[in-house]
Scaffold this active site. Structure first.
Site, mmCIF file in Angstrom:
data_model
loop_
_atom_site.group_PDB
_atom_site.id
_atom_site.type_symbol
_atom_site.label_atom_id
_atom_site.label_comp_id
_atom_site.label_asym_id
_atom_site.label_seq_id
_atom_site.Cartn_x
_atom_site.Cartn_y
_atom_site.Cartn_z
ATOM 1 N N SER A 131 0.851 -1.188 0.000
ATOM 2 C CA SER A 131 0.000 0.000 0.000
ATOM 3 C C SER A 131 0.888 1.239 0.000
ATOM 4 O O SER A 131 2.011 1.206 0.536
ATOM 5 C CB SER A 131 -0.890 0.017 1.246
ATOM 6 O OG SER A 131 -1.530 1.279 1.359
ATOM 7 N N TYR A 158 -2.302 -0.957 10.134
ATOM 8 C CA TYR A 158 -2.315 -1.236 8.694
ATOM 9 C C TYR A 158 -1.053 -0.684 8.038
ATOM 10 O O TYR A 158 -0.344 -1.396 7.321
ATOM 11 C CB TYR A 158 -3.569 -0.602 8.077
ATOM 12 C CG TYR A 158 -3.712 -0.832 6.586
ATOM 13 C CD1 TYR A 158 -4.178 -2.059 6.100
ATOM 14 C CD2 TYR A 158 -3.411 0.176 5.673
ATOM 15 C CE1 TYR A 158 -4.313 -2.276 4.736
ATOM 16 C CE2 TYR A 158 -3.548 -0.036 4.310
ATOM 17 C CZ TYR A 158 -4.003 -1.261 3.847
ATOM 18 O OH TYR A 158 -4.145 -1.466 2.499
#
Ligand SMILES: [Zn+2]
Length: 741
Positions: free
Chosen positions: A608, A621
């Protein structure tokens, strides 16, 4: 045993119906159809019955009165299954149509040629002339079997490759037995390569034997004819049934193939043995070009590979020309004793066997080649037989490997029948060669469209049940890869695979045990944080296709913090387990397969942009994705030089994402003070958020799953970035904060 009137020969009753193919003709259907549609109907009925013909094999025809578009006059046109395709799946466009007068007229040209007969240039030239006989601009090319149909005077002709009839055709006493079984109704003709001359032989046969209803073509198959189409179909069934009956009467029971030499291990053990050998074997047979496998281990094939006669019969090779174009002239059989369970020994026997096979194939090519023969093709076997385990067949796609397996199943049945009838004989090597390396076959191969970029590749997409994973599965399938759709949610994975199969079609070929009988995609469940679950999933993929060439992992998790911005420890652990450890476990397990194959492979992870942009509200995350970025680099080093490891790093893909459930979307809209109504639908809300995110990017456009799938495709394909590894590619619309440095 029942006694029923015989539809084709009311004077004779059929006994022992169990050996007869089932009559599936329905008048209620046929009567609604026009003459060409009736031919399609009859062809499909024949094609659907494996006792009547094999995939792609055989052809059917009807001579029909049509109105000539040029003159408005009535003219006779033959509709005959054209080149390519097969009877089971053929539709109207699978048939070529020829003016009978013109087709018959070609005989004059042919006979005027000084050199004529089988394998002469004029025979091959005639195939080019069929296009000039085309009725009504039908684009379907005519097959080499066209004159077999055209020169038999009867209105309807069926030519089939039934195992029972080929057993007769490939039996030492075939000619005598044909007489014994059929009397004067079916006439024996010696083996001859299909073509114009064989058409003339059949024309003469019909003249010489006006009462004949068909012919057994030596080493090849059956052809029969009738003035009525339904009766022609019934005649096909009857003639095949009578051959099957003759075989059944001489069935050798326990002594089939001279009885059993080896015993198969149990089903579970067999599967474990297959899995321990398949990726390695795939690497070996893919030395020139990658192959996809199909495993067959049913009772019929096991009886053959375990038998005393298997080495002798396998060495003789297949007989029907249709068969050995796919199966090669003969399979590779290894004399491994399954009772030892010794995998290392099996491997060394296979290694020796492969070497000898390639050398033999080269010898066969050198011995039989002609001045103008095409170059030698891949000398690796396409069928491998292992006592105790069964068979694995190889082809350029899943569908092709199923056809190869199907044809060897047929070959085994043919050998069983022929051995029962008195002894199997194979086609002489030169004849086999002249089919395999026929210029017309070569031309057919050259006419084929170029292979797709990911053809011959098996790629697993982990996370294929939704969002980016689903999109990636579709994208890779479009490029010709066989796709293993994997998801924690098994049902979702299967839904994606079902979509792919629906889009691409199942292909042809009817073979394969269990999941190995699959089409271009399968759907499997797996939990990537559980090593055993991942290993089992990869095992299924290997059993289905023979190996794996690439893995794309899109599975991931985002756990939002609670209202105070905290994330509980177990959620932190779960985030790392899925986003980091999961990818590692998948890579580590897949690498075992890659190593065994010894073929270049590719791994694509999904990280990401958050991995490099620290921000509020996504602590676990973002940290996990930073670890995943480094995992890419570590794996690239660990797995080199065989495997390239890269990653796609998306940002804010909202559309279709499981990571953006409705409440997260609404929370984000509220956070950014974007007005919305609770009455709005999910996609509406998502689009609004996606548009907001887009405005923050340099390219000012929303980022879609398709963008990510495109990047995954480019990275996983060995052709686009073959020398790029250890890299993370941002697909984020352009976020300056995310620039790597
Ligand atoms: Zn044929």
């Amino acid at each position: 045993m029942e006694t029923l009137p015989n539809p084709a020969h009311p004077e004779r009753k059929i006994k022992n119906m169990k050996n007869h193919p089932k009559n599936r003709w329905q008048d209620s259907v046929a009567k609604t159809l026009d003459p060409v549609a009736r031919l399609v109907y009859r062809s499909n009925l024949i094609g659907e019955d494996p006792t009547l013909t094999n995939t792609g094999g055989g052809n059917t025809s009807s001579k029909i009165k049509e109105t000539d578009p040029l003159t408005g006059q009535e003219t006779e046109v033959m509709w005959v299954k054209g080149s390519g395709g097969d009877l089971r799946t053929a539709k109207r466009d699978g048939f070529s149509s020829l003016y009978m007068e013109k087709l018959k007229g070609l005989q004059k040209n042919y006979l005027a040629s000084k050199t004529k007969g089988p394998k002469t240039q004029i025979e091959d030239d005639m195939v080019g002339a069929y296009a000039h006989c085309t009725f009504n601009l039908n684009p379907r090319p005519s097959s080499i079997d066209t004159p077999l149909h055209g020169f038999v005077p009867a209105r309807h002709v069926d030519h089939t490759h039934p195992n029972a009839a080929i057993s007769l055709a490939a039996c030492a006493k075939g000619k005598e037995l044909t007489k014994e079984i059929y009397g004067d109704e079916v006439i024996w003709t010696e083996w001859q390569r299909p073509g114009f001359d064989l058409g003339l032989i059949l024309e003469k046969l019909c003249k010489d034997h006006p009462k004949a209803k068909g012919a057994i073509m030596g080493q090849h198959g059956l052809i029969n004819w009738h003035e009525d189409d339904k009766k022609c179909y019934e005649l096909t069934l009857e003639l095949v049934g009578r051959a099957a009956e003759a075989i059944a009467k001489k069935d050798r029971g326990e002594m089939t193939f001279s009885g059993e030499k080896y015993k198969s291990p149990g089903e579970k053990e067999r599967k474990a043995l297959w899995l321990s050998i398949l990726p390695w074997l795939r690497g070996r047979v893919s030395a020139q070009q990658r192959m996809i496998g199909t495993v067959q281990e049913d009772a019929t094939i096991l009886r053959f590979v375990n038998s005393k006669d298997a080495p002798r019969l396998a060495g003789m090779g297949t007989s029907c020309p249709d068969h050995f174009l796919r199966t090669k002239i003969k399979p590779l059989y290894v004399a491994w004793n399954p009772a030892t369970g010794d995998v290392a020994k099996l491997r060394s026997l296979l290694e020796e066997g492969l070497e000898a096979y390639r050398a033999d194939y080269k010898k066969y090519y050198e011995k039989c080649k002609r001045k103008d023969s095409p170059a030698m093709r891949d000398p690796n076997p396409t069928v491998v037989l292992i006592p105790g385990l069964g068979m694995v067949a190889w082809g350029k796609s899943k569908s092709e490997s199923r056809v190869t397996a199907e044809f060897y199943n047929c070959a085994v049945e043919v050998m069983r029948g022929a051995e029962a009838l008195g002894g199997y004989i194979n086609l002489p090597q030169q004849e086999a060669f002249d089919i395999e390396y026929w210029q017309l076959e070569e031309a057919k191969l050259r006419r084929m469209p170029p292979e797709q970029e990911l053809a011959r590749q098996v790629i697993a997409v982990v996370g294929a049940g939704s969002g980016i994973g689903k999109e990636t599965a579709h994208r890779l399938a479009k490029e010709g890869a066989s796709i293993v759709c994997v998801d924690l949610n098994e049902k979702a994975a299967q839904e994606t695979s079902a979509e792919l199969v629906k889009k691409l079609g199942d292909g042809i070929g009817v073979a394969g045990t269990g999941i190995s009988g699959c089409g271009p995609a399968i759907g499997l469940g797996a939990n990537i944080v559980d090593r055993k679950s991942v290993a089992e999933m990869l095992g299924e993929a290997v059993y289905a296709y023979g190996g794996i060439d690439g893995v794309v992992v899109t599975a991931g998790i985002f756990v939002p913090p609670d209202l105070e911005g905290r994330i509980p420890d177990e959620k932190w652990a779960q985030t790392f387990a899925i986003n980091v450890t999961g990818s590692y476990v998948v890579a580590d397990e897949a690498n075992k397969i890659f190593k065994a194959q010894g073929l270049s492979a590719s791994l694509v992870l999904t990280t990401s942009v958050n991995a490099v942009v620290a921000k509020k509200g996504s602590l676990a995350y973002d940290t996990s994705k930073a670890a995943a970025n480094h995992l890419v680099r570590e794996l690239a080093i660990e797995l080199s030089p065989l495997v390239r490891v890269n990653a796609v790093a998306p940002a804010t893909v909202v559309q279709g994402s499981a990571m953006f459930p409705r409440d997260r979307v609404m929370a984000s809209l509220a956070k950014y003070k974007i007005p919305f109504s609770e009455k709005e639908g999910d996609e509406e809300l998502r689009t609004r958020l996606a548009e907001f995110y887009a405005k923050r990017t340099l390219t000012q456009s929303p980022i879609t799953p398709a963008d990510q799938a495109e990047a995954a495709f480019l990275l996983v394909s060995g052709k686009r970035f073959p020398r790029t590894t250890g890299q993370v590619i941002h697909v984020d619309g352009g976020l300056a904060d995310g620039f790597l440095r």
